[in-house]
Design an enzyme around this catalytic site. Structure first.
Site, PDB file in Angstrom:
ATOM      1  N   ARG A   8       8.309  17.468  44.515  1.00  9.16           N
ATOM      2  CA  ARG A   8       7.229  18.690  45.027  1.00  9.16           C
ATOM      3  C   ARG A   8       7.973  19.455  46.351  1.00  9.16           C
ATOM      4  O   ARG A   8       7.410  20.372  46.630  1.00  9.16           O
ATOM      5  CB  ARG A   8       6.174  17.908  45.447  1.00  9.16           C
ATOM      6  N   LYS A 340      33.042  34.558  74.252  1.00 11.32           N
ATOM      7  CA  LYS A 340      33.456  33.570  73.493  1.00 11.32           C
ATOM      8  C   LYS A 340      34.620  32.961  74.045  1.00 11.32           C
ATOM      9  O   LYS A 340      35.568  33.500  74.411  1.00 11.32           O
ATOM     10  CB  LYS A 340      33.884  34.217  72.117  1.00 11.32           C
TER      11      LYS A 340
END
Ligand code: UD1
Ligand code: CA
Length: 452
Positions: A8, A340
């Protein structure tokens, strides 16, 4: 018990690996069992071994060869269960269970001297759940399942006391009952619930908390369980001294740590192993994944992944901190800035419109608006090393590998391809020249041309 692919859920992922507040569903009952003092935790898995890598440290595994029902699942673990032990069984999808109800269950089980005790609630909508059938004196007779038409009678369907999927068993009684389970249902499954009718004395304890315990069987129930767990996590943080301005728009994963007097403004999402110090202001609109913030850090309208910001750092609005970013004390990553794999020194500032990648920036340095590190030559990444108290003008590109010494200055618009010595001015741009009377000459050219 955990195996079984929840059809389900409509998913290629096993049901109990769907995440709730940053943890696979199956972690939640394990956490509750451990918090309640369980000496051992056994997880029943399916043969593929899909779950194994996703389980917390220290759990024991029992493999259920075929998915032949909840009774089959416990039978698969039987060899690991001692006859003298009290065995608590928790459905893997009982994600909302907490210590309190588990302790209450075990206490009631001991007090009743029962072979099997089931935890129940009176559910406003009991449909789909197993019902607890008692005799006229209230003694527990059995549990009837209600999944398929014909499983239960009208009178049984009228019972609103449901099995929440959590049980305590006396080890020896469980051992005696498991081999006697039979498939009597359309599913062809062995039902653990049938054990109650097979033991000498069965009991039920009403946990009296209908909001607490529902199994997660589809994604609508997954979302509802997530909401409940999220609210609990936020309440715990608030009680520990964190302000949450708008809980409805705030997402904080289970493992996140937050210090006292920190304010989470609206729209904050804190994922994974994020740690935030004390006295910070985070938000509005901030998403941090696996980030570490010190104390008194301000982050507004920003996104961070595997980044670290030390005390008194300021981030945003509109900044993106990528993995390996370290902002030292009092450093700043300002507006429209992406950083970064870089170490930005104490008090150093990257205030506007910059990309800083693979760089080391010294203490007190100020990188002017639109400073860019060209860290990638098309094949390899290179580092940019910038010293202390450097002043880069606006719109400077540092083409790595390149080193700029302490207190150096780079002129606006420069493309710096060579090292700049300490204290020097680096200028790398064409010298300006002005063409006099340019506009009038253009006009004259245009008039000549029109007659041709
Ligand atoms: C079960 C109970 C029901 C109870 C409900 C509460 C049974 C027969 N019924 O129904 O009375 O009201 O929980 O939520 O137990 N599992 C296995 N192996 C299997 C089958 C299931 O490990 O072969 C695991 C599932 O992954 C899950 C748990 O057992 O963690 C319960 O199974 P599920 O199919 O969800 O049972 P329900 O139909 O919800
Ligand atoms: Ca279920």
């Amino acid at each position: 018990m955990a195996a079984g692919r929840g059809t389900r859920m409509r998913s290629s992922t096993p049901k109990v690996l769907h995440e709730l507040c940053g943890l696979p569903m199956v972690h939640w009952p394990i956490r509750a069992a451990r918090a309640a003092g369980a000496a051992r935790v056994i997880v029943v898995t399916s043969p593929g071994g899909e779950l194994d890598a996703h389980l917390p440290e220290g759990v024991e595994l029992a493999v259920q060869p075929v998915a032949n029902g909840t009774g089959g699942a416990v039978a698969a673990a039987a060899a690991l269960l001692g006859p003298e032990e009290t065995v608590v069984v928790i459905n893997g999808d009982a994600a909302l269970i907490t210590t309190g109800p588990l302790t209450a269950l075990v206490a009631a089980h001991a007090a009743a001297g029962a072979g099997a005790t089931v935890a129940t609630i009176h559910a406003p909508d009991p449909s789909g759940y197993g019902r607890v059938i008692r005799d006229e004196h209230g003694a527990v007779l059995r549990i009837v399942e209600t999944r398929s038409p014909g499983d239960a009678t009208e009178a049984e369907l009228a019972v609103d006391e449901i099995n929440v999927g959590i049980y305590a068993f006396q080890g020896a009684a469980l051992h005696a009952a498991l081999p006697r389970l039979r498939t009597q249902n359309a599913q062809g499954e062995l039902y653990l619930t049938d054990v109650l009718a097979l033991v000498e004395r069965a009991a039920a304890v009403d946990l009296q908390d209908p909001g607490l315990l529902v199994g997660v069987n589809d994604r609508a129930e997954l979302a509802r369980a997530n909401e409940t767990l999220q609210r609990r996590i936020l309440d715990d943080h608030m009680r520990a001294g964190v302000s949450v301005v708008n809980p409805a728009s705030t997402v904080v994963d289970a493992a996140v740590v937050i210090g006292q007097d920190t304010v989470l403004d609206a729209g904050v999402v804190l994922r994974g192993a994020t740690t935030i110090g004390a006295g910070c202001h985070v938000g509005p609109q901030v998403t941090l994944t696996d980030c570490t913030l010190g104390d008194h850090v301000t982050v507004r309208h920003a996104c961070g992944v595997e980044a670290t910001a030390h005390d008194h750092v300021s981030v945003g609005p509109f900044a993106y901190l990528r993995p390996g970013t370290v902002l030292r004390e009092r450093a700043k990553a300002g507006t429209f800035v992406e950083i970064k794999n870089s170490d930005i020194g104490p008090g150093a500032k990257v205030p506007h419109l910059s990309y800083i990648g693979d760089a080391d920036v010294g203490e007190g340095t100020n990188l002017g608006a639109a400073t860019i590190t060209a860290n990638y030559d098309g094949r390899t990444k290179h580092r940019t090393t910038i010293g202390r108290d450097v002043r880069s003008g606006v719109d400077v590109s540092f083409v790595a590998p390149v080193t700029v010494g302490d207190r150096a200055v780079t002129a606006a618009g420069s493309v710096i391809t060579q090292d700049v010595p300490a204290g020097a001015l680096g200028i790398a741009r064409a010298r300006q020249r002005n063409l006099e009377d340019y506009a009038p000459r253009q006009d004259a050219d245009a008039q000549d041309g029109s007659g041709a």
